[in-house]
Design a protein around this motif. Structure first.
Motif, PDB file in Angstrom:
ATOM      1  N   GLN A  71      38.536  50.632 -26.981  1.00  0.00           N
ATOM      2  CA  GLN A  71      38.361  51.942 -26.361  1.00  0.00           C
ATOM      3  C   GLN A  71      36.881  52.272 -26.225  1.00  0.00           C
ATOM      4  O   GLN A  71      36.460  52.862 -25.225  1.00  0.00           O
ATOM      5  N   ASN A  74      35.317  50.441 -23.176  1.00  0.00           N
ATOM      6  CA  ASN A  74      35.725  50.930 -21.864  1.00  0.00           C
ATOM      7  C   ASN A  74      35.407  52.393 -21.612  1.00  0.00           C
ATOM      8  O   ASN A  74      35.424  52.836 -20.471  1.00  0.00           O
ATOM      9  N   ASN A  75      35.164  53.176 -22.659  1.00  0.00           N
ATOM     10  CA  ASN A  75      34.842  54.594 -22.488  1.00  0.00           C
ATOM     11  C   ASN A  75      33.973  55.035 -23.658  1.00  0.00           C
ATOM     12  O   ASN A  75      34.449  55.711 -24.569  1.00  0.00           O
ATOM     13  N   TYR A  76      32.708  54.646 -23.629  1.00  0.00           N
ATOM     14  CA  TYR A  76      31.816  54.891 -24.763  1.00  0.00           C
ATOM     15  C   TYR A  76      31.604  56.373 -25.027  1.00  0.00           C
ATOM     16  O   TYR A  76      31.462  56.784 -26.167  1.00  0.00           O
ATOM     17  N   ALA A  78      33.658  58.864 -24.745  1.00  0.00           N
ATOM     18  CA  ALA A  78      34.956  59.553 -24.810  1.00  0.00           C
ATOM     19  C   ALA A  78      34.814  60.878 -25.557  1.00  0.00           C
ATOM     20  O   ALA A  78      34.163  60.958 -26.592  1.00  0.00           O
ATOM     21  N   GLY A 151      29.747  54.775 -18.811  1.00  0.00           N
ATOM     22  CA  GLY A 151      30.352  54.720 -20.138  1.00  0.00           C
ATOM     23  C   GLY A 151      30.961  53.395 -20.522  1.00  0.00           C
ATOM     24  O   GLY A 151      31.559  53.277 -21.587  1.00  0.00           O
ATOM     25  N   THR A 152      30.810  52.368 -19.700  1.00  0.00           N
ATOM     26  CA  THR A 152      31.362  51.056 -20.040  1.00  0.00           C
ATOM     27  C   THR A 152      30.277  50.161 -20.609  1.00  0.00           C
ATOM     28  O   THR A 152      29.109  50.262 -20.251  1.00  0.00           O
TER      29      THR A 152
END
Length: 170
Positions: A71, A74-76, A78, A151-152
């Motif tokens: 997670q 893929n979505n730092y 978040a 964010g990736t």
């Protein structure tokens, strides 16, 4: 230890030297920015010798907890919401260096031994292990909020690397 052993056993097992380096840090600071449109670009700078316009967006929310590495990759960012400010106020409220990249942990190890050939000549064997535990260290996330990859994390630092060397000293 083993100073009175058989010369052959001493030549193989004795006289080894170990060196080690442990590196650990919390990660580099990250500035999230957005690519300004011509309306939002109040600086007039381009990506050349004069510099470029680095504008920060508005940010709300707080970090998501309990994320797995998948997670995070893929979505730092978040839990946070980033919005591009309006053209009449192009400077967002996000502070400088508000985020940190993933930390780095690495242990390097070296072992070497010298073998006496003659009175004036030695042969040295070296083995070096970089990131000996093969710990995955992630790179920097894409920090441009208007990018489709925002964010990736798509890079990592090198995995375990091993090298051997023989050096004749005379």
């Amino acid at each position: 230890f083993g100073g009175n052993t058989n010369p052959f056993v001493d030549a193989v097992l004795g006289g080894w030297e170990l060196n080690t380096i442990n590196t650990a840090n919390t990660g580099l600071p990250i500035d999230v920015s957005y690519s300004p449109s011509s309306i939002n670009d109040v600086t007039g700078l381009t990506n050349d010798y004069r510099g470029e316009a680095i504008l920060r967006p508005n940010v709300t929310g707080q970090a998501a907890t309990g994320r797995t590495k998948g997670q995070m990759v893929n979505n730092y960012f978040a839990g946070y919401a980033f919005t591009t400010p309006p053209a009449y106020a192009p400077f967002g409220d996000e502070g400088r260096n508000s985020f940190r990249a993933p930390g780095l942990e690495q242990w390097d190890l070296a072992a070497d031994k010298s073998f006496r050939i003659t009175e004036r000549a030695n042969l040295q064997f070296r083995s070096e292990f970089f990131n000996v535990l093969n710990h995955t260290n992630f790179g920097l996330p894409t920090a441009i909020s208007t990018s489709s990859a925002f964010g990736t994390i798509r890079t990592t630092y090198p995995a375990r690397q091993i090298q051997f060397a023989l050096k004749l000293l005379f």
